[in-house]
Design an enzyme around this catalytic site. Structure first.
Site, short mmCIF file in Angstrom:
data_model
loop_
_atom_site.label_atom_id
_atom_site.label_comp_id
_atom_site.label_asym_id
_atom_site.label_seq_id
_atom_site.Cartn_x
_atom_site.Cartn_y
_atom_site.Cartn_z
N GLU A 72 -1.96 -1.88 -12.34
CA GLU A 72 -2.96 -1.53 -10.48
C GLU A 72 -4.33 -1.47 -10.52
OE1 GLU A 72 -0.14 -0.33 -11.89
OE2 GLU A 72 1.85 -1.13 -10.51
N HIS A 141 8.47 7.21 -5.57
CA HIS A 141 8.42 5.87 -4.46
C HIS A 141 8.38 6.04 -3.51
CE1 HIS A 141 9.64 4.59 -8.63
NE2 HIS A 141 9.23 3.56 -8.31
C1 LIG Z 1 2.59 1.56 -11.92
C2 LIG Z 1 3.91 1.10 -11.44
N1 LIG Z 1 4.30 -0.31 -10.73
C3 LIG Z 1 5.12 -0.61 -10.30
C4 LIG Z 1 5.94 -0.62 -10.52
C5 LIG Z 1 7.39 -0.90 -10.18
N2 LIG Z 1 7.68 -0.95 -11.26
C6 LIG Z 1 9.26 -0.18 -11.61
S1 LIG Z 1 9.33 -0.90 -13.07
C7 LIG Z 1 8.71 -2.55 -13.09
C8 LIG Z 1 8.98 -3.29 -14.88
C9 LIG Z 1 8.69 -2.00 -16.02
O1 LIG Z 1 9.13 -2.67 -17.29
P1 LIG Z 1 8.94 -2.29 -18.35
O2 LIG Z 1 7.87 -0.77 -18.96
O3 LIG Z 1 8.48 -3.55 -19.63
O4 LIG Z 1 10.13 -1.10 -18.14
P2 LIG Z 1 12.05 -1.30 -17.95
O5 LIG Z 1 12.75 -1.87 -17.14
O6 LIG Z 1 12.24 -3.33 -18.98
O7 LIG Z 1 12.57 -0.76 -19.12
C10 LIG Z 1 7.89 -1.98 -13.19
C11 LIG Z 1 6.77 -3.09 -12.10
C12 LIG Z 1 5.53 0.89 -10.95
N3 LIG Z 1 6.93 1.65 -11.27
N4 LIG Z 1 4.89 1.87 -11.16
#
Ligand SMILES: Cc1ncc(C[n+]2csc(CCOP(=O)(O)OP(=O)(O)O)c2C)c(N)n1
Ligand SMILES: Cc1ncc(C[n+]2csc(CCOP(=O)(O)OP(=O)(O)O)c2C)c(N)n1
Ligand SMILES: [Mg+2]
Ligand SMILES: [Mg+2]
Lengths: 342, 367, 342, 367
Positions: A72, A141
């Site tokens: 971000e 959230h």
């Molecule tokens: C700072 C932030 N940006 C965006 C999000 C929205 N978001 C939640 S999970 C996610 C993907 C994360 O992927 P990863 O780190 O690979 O974990 P996985 O879901 O695959 O376990 C996003 C973009 C968030 N929660 N926090």
């Protein structure tokens, strides 16, 4: 009622969702100006986490609709840098909850740039995404982020409540030469309403009287407009006519509309989704007592989220959120109605 | 195609799997029959538990975001079970099974998903914020990358107190693109903190393949801070267990921070609203992983091949897992919602005798 | 006036600087509790960018006085993590201007942790450093940050104005079981005043009447207390007796003291260093109109920084900052005095 | 001892210095006598300009923070002079000489330090916020690391428009510990942006030696994102110039983002309030650098050795530098303070016809 058309004439309308209206605004502006592009997490191949950018990758290609890493601070700053160079980025935060990570770039770069450069470097860009709570998303959230974006001069902030406002305000935000935060609502994306088909832009700084009434003013912004309208309908059943003034734009702020409403009803409730301490409502109360002190027949009451982080449990969440009942209660109270629980 | 489909590079420390059968001794990979059944039971419990959660979500018992770990259970068991009770675990929002692995009772986890007082966070946290400090489980964090500095801080506190625990800090593959990753790994290296950073590399951050947001492989991400990188096949629970067992001891012994790229795969959508396949990964890709990369199937087959598991034993274990999940759901269902009068509890730990803490004109009794 | 002693008796006092008082508070608490440590940029070998931690590395060693890389998000988060484990970190931001980078950890971790864990994980820590403007440090280094720390419930915030308050409030902040932001002022570090030698703690949430007066209340916090006192002295020359109420603690907020002052003078000016929109003053105005509407003989006026990023040029900076003249003016205005420029 | 004292590793691209004298052709390192005098004149101007600023600060003409580049001039000249006029430069707060190198007139820079209308930022920015977009100089940023994503964004805009400019983004050695570094470098690599990240590695972030906040060498910091790293001796302006000349052309040609570790040394304190030596670096250390690592002395001596510079030529050049600095100070002194009526100008580029933008009850005419 509803978004006022600023294009004149009886424009053809379609009933579309708020989500589609935002999409229409971005497409409208991207069609007319190649310097506009959309960047954020999942905006391209996934069509947006909330599908706001559906079809845009296919339409504009990956030069202009760009999936970003989950960075971000970095991608917000990259967009500010692109804006320094004269492009018009639309920077999507999946939700504004995640934009605390980017706040340094919003405030120290975007908001202050024009001033420290003596006008050389405008930042014509948009930060957009949902703010506030949806359903049971818990503390991290579910935060309304307006205060963080409105406190520092240099940024503008709009909070469309209806599909028509979504189209018109987002379009205006994209055209504006300053950084504009457009705060949407996850719970608004499916709301349907009439939206002009043709080019549609609502000037920033114009509040919209979503409902007229003589007895009490409910002033509000964003998704709380719908709560206010429900409260007004409930009050109407008691023969209290509340007017609902949707500020739509918090900066610039339509002070004239606020003062006119106060002068008319002499009683005001400010309703907002966020917390009270140094909230938007605090500013509005301060403004009203400053500029319409003598018009007031009662103190302005505020209805806000409970001053607690948002709990997950359904019943606690409902308690924490500002609801119709609290608004009705507050309106009765500023009307010094009997039976008001204090 | 994400790197999750690459053949995982095995780390030197872990004994090679496959050639370590010792049927005479009733052992595999050095694990006793009992231990092996235990690991299978753990993973089956995780699977059945989340399938139950999935059902409960469908009928509205669970709300909000719910991120299932199904497919990644080998990591919950393999990385957490070898830890000591007083070791610490911190992670992101896809953490139901990690919480159970560290010792939170399934009942308390399920009740938390239901938002009930019996939940491990009293119903205030929900799926993304499971906590139980009595078992060393420190959440459950929803901001991608947000737990990484916190994990460094937990490790800082261990070092500060002169303890010999380790902190295991999980993250998703997408989290390594957060600035917090750089800052935390660098500080951990400078201060030689007892922390193991584990990327659960399921190849995707929501709909984005890691290869679309990185030009490098995961393994090279920690070298910039001088932190050793390891890759482990998270679908092989035995390899994973042995690997973390060894690594935790080394960190306990002062080896300093470590970085583990654990290759795994998510069998469900990102959260309940995301379809399993379609947009960003093909049905075929998912199918291939379901067939060949299910950590539970892999262990089951190896045990059966080695004569260490009979069909009825499997059925008994699975029945117990299902029963525990049912029981958790029943418990959750019966657990009351939080008392509305507690709305303002736990905003502050210390309610100062002077002044007002809550400015909404409602939390009056507290401020 | 000045900090009231809460330890009883006529304690021995020394005249020391605000900087030394902060140092004394940290040493006082580190002596009695091994779980307290100080971490931040340049706090150890350099004795602090503003020399607040002078001598502490020598006294406590590098286990407890720790130089950090320039990684605000990371080291703030590390401190929150250490606090999760029961330590009591003092996290120094070289200035709060840099803490925008860390705000996600302040709000999403520190402020919300206790709530989402149902009380399992308190965050007993301090964020401290100077806030607001010094002299000609320009837009990115001159921002008052109170609003960003006070809006979200879960964090407490104190703003000591004098050396005695600095010692007593910082000590209380370190002992408090919640995250407390202690906002100091670069321009205050050299201010001298009497400070008790012995153990000294001022409870959070107690405002301090820095000057009593009957005609008008100047309510304020932080370094603006000194501007308010100057304004009060100027007003006294016109035989207007202003009282200066220093809130000292913004959360918890000493509402009783505010209401008592309003009830006494019926006229209020809120003075703060920061910007107006959703500033602390907005909240105080809202509170007063809500709870002392009938006590007011005039609208509460606010004196704030001009609603612009801080300019570098000396003359513009002076214009932008809230000054004695503006406060005097505002006091005359709420008193409906002739000759007031409006 | 910081790494600034290490013998710099030279990058393959730059022709080796020292064996490239061609006195017959009146050339050194491929530079003509005129070019060499030009570079010397540039650096002397930077030096004299900042010495003048130092004086002006001492008598209160300049306020706030003021960070001198003295000692690091080889990098201002060597990294910026080879760029095209339409290339972009963005940097941190130690940027007076970089601003001059990119083409902002010394008068406009000095007037900015004085906070006068004749300043390149109209007196609103000050020492840390020098801007002149007409010469491609994009500031002047005060938050450590803040300019790194902005630099990526400027490069993004170049690529978006299909231009062939490059963006040079300077930072201090301490800035690489900011999360923004990871995020920006990673995005630059993923999108192959035409950006050169240059660390002015003077060995210290304020009072902190880089070796105290990193266990790795600077060179390895960019590899995590697949960005090639280069090391250059920033005290050798000729080597630095040739190196950046080549690198900029390669980036222009599509080589993608680059990372340069430029070894240099700061001859003054961090800012005006920080003593040159004492707390974090010894007098001896500073003395050794002053003797052996002054980029101006190094060039002067090489030119004299090569018979390409006469004493009186040097004096003429230096006199011109001093005169230009005097002139800049005179100009600044004569330039008026900003008009108080402009206080609310340039907060917003667009004053919307509706609504109020300023909420202080003062900026009324504007909102
Ligand atoms: C700072 C932030 N940006 C965006 C999000 C929205 N978001 C939640 S999970 C996610 C993907 C994360 O992927 P990863 O780190 O690979 O974990 P996985 O879901 O695959 O376990 C996003 C973009 C968030 N929660 N926090
Ligand atoms: C985010 C942030 N944190 C702290 C500071 C205070 N600060 C200003 S300069 C500096 C040191 C930076 O060192 P380096 O990056 O090596 O650059 P140099 O000063 O050596 O040119 C610090 C800590 C700041 N301006 N921004
Ligand atoms: Mg993933
Ligand atoms: Mg440096």
């Amino acid at each position: 009622m509803g978004g006022s058309s600023w294009m004149g004439g009886a424009a053809p309308m379609a009933e579309i969702t708020y989500r589609e209206a935002l999409n229409a605004a971005m497409c409208q502006e991207m069609d007319r100006d190649d310097s506009v592009f959309l960047l954020g997490e999942e905006v391209a191949e996934y069509d947006g986490a909330y599908k706001v950018s559906r079809g845009m990758l296919a339409r504009y290609g990956d030069r202009r609709v760009v999936d970003s890493p989950i960075s971000e601070l970095g991608f917000a700053g990259l967009c500010v840098g692109a804006a320094m160079s004269g492009l018009r980025p639309i920077c999507e935060f999946m939700t504004f909850n995640f934009s605390f990570l980017a706040l340094d770039q919003v405030i120290n770069s975007a908001a202050k740039m024009l001033y420290m450069t003596n006008g050389q470097v405008p930042i014509p860009m948009v930060f957009r995404g949902p703010t506030g709570a949806a359903l049971q998303l818990s503390a991290q959230h579910s935060q309304a982020c307006e205060t963080y974006y409105v406190h520092a001069p240099g940024v503008k902030l709009v909070t469309p409540a209806t599909p028509a406002d979504a189209k018109g305000l987002l379009a205006a935000a994209i055209r504006d030469d300053d950084p504009v935060a457009v705060m949407e609502g996850e719970l608004l994306y499916n709301v349907r309403g009439e939206v002009p088909d043709e080019e549609y832009v609502i000037p920033l700084g114009v509040a919209d009287l979503k409902r007229a009434g003589d007895d009490v003013s409910i002033i509000t912004h964003g998704k709380m407009v719908h709560v206010a309208l429900q409260a007004a309908r409930a009050l109407a059943r008691e023969e209290i006519e509340a007017e609902v003034l949707d500020l739509r734009s918090l900066r610039p702020l339509d002070v004239d509309a606020i003062l006119a409403s106060v002068a008319k009803t002499n009683r005001v409730v400010y309703l907002e989704e966020g917390w009270p301490f140094a909230g938007v409502g605090a500013q509005i109360v301060s403004l009203i007592q400053d500029e319409a002190f003598d018009d007031l027949d009662a103190p302005v009451l505020r209805v806000t989220q409970a001053d607690v982080p948002m709990p997950y449990a359904k019943n606690l969440e409902q308690l924490a959120k500002p609801g119709v009942k609290a608004v009705v209660e507050a309106c009765r109270k500023v009307l010094y109605m009997p039976g008001t629980i204090t | 195609m994400a790197q999750a489909t690459q053949a995982p590079v095995k780390n030197g420390e872990a004994p090679a799997a496959g050639d370590d059968r010792d049927p005479a001794a009733n052992r595999l990979h050095g694990f006793s029959r009992e231990e092996l059944h235990g690991l299978l039971a753990d993973m089956l419990l995780y699977r059945r538990f989340e399938e139950k959660a999935e059902e409960a979500y469908a009928i509205g018992r669970i709300g909000g975001f719910c991120h299932l770990h199904i497919g990644q259970e080998g990591l919950a068991a393999g990385a957490i079970k070898p830890l000591r009770a007083d070791d610490l675990v911190i992670t992101a929002y896809r953490e139901h099974t990690q919480a159970i692995a560290k010792g939170i009772p399934p009942r308390a986890v399920m009740a938390e998903l239901y938002g009930r007082v019996g939940g491990c966070s009293g119903g205030r946290g929900g799926s993304m914020h499971l906590f139980d400090t009595t078992v060393g489980f420190y959440g459950g964090h929803g901001i991608v990358g947000g737990q990484i500095p916190l994990g460094a801080g937990l490790a800082w506190a261990i070092r500060y107190r002169g303890g010999d625990q380790v902190c295991v800090c999980f993250m998703g593959d997408a989290a390594v693109n957060q600035g917090a990753f750089l800052e935390s790994l660098n500080m951990s290296a400078v201060w030689q903190l007892p922390v193991i950073y584990v990327v659960e590399n399921n190849g995707y951050g929501m709909g984005t393949a890691f290869s679309r947001v990185s030009v490098t492989e995961m393994e090279v991400r920690s070298g910039a801070y001088g932190i050793p990188a390891h890759t482990v096949n998270g679908q092989d629970v035995l390899e994973t267990y042995r690997f973390f067992e060894g690594l935790a001891e080394r960190v306990r012994g002062g080896a300093g921070p470590q970085f583990v790229n654990a290759i795994t795969y998510r069998f469900r959508g990102h959260s309940m609203s995301d379809p399993v396949s379609g947009t960003y990964r093909s049905k075929e890709e998912v199918e291939a992983h379901l067939q060949g990369e299910d950590p539970i199937t892999i262990l089951r087959d190896r045990l059966m091949d080695a004569g260490l598991l009979a069909q009825e034993e499997l059925e008994t274990i699975d029945a117990a897992a299902r029963a525990a999940s049912e029981d958790a759901a029943d418990f959750a269902d019966a657990s009351p919602q939080p008392d509305p009068s507690t709305l303002y509890d736990h905003v502050y730990a210390e309610i100062n005798p002077h002044g007002r803490l809550f400015l909404d004109g409602r939390g009056g009794s507290h401020g």
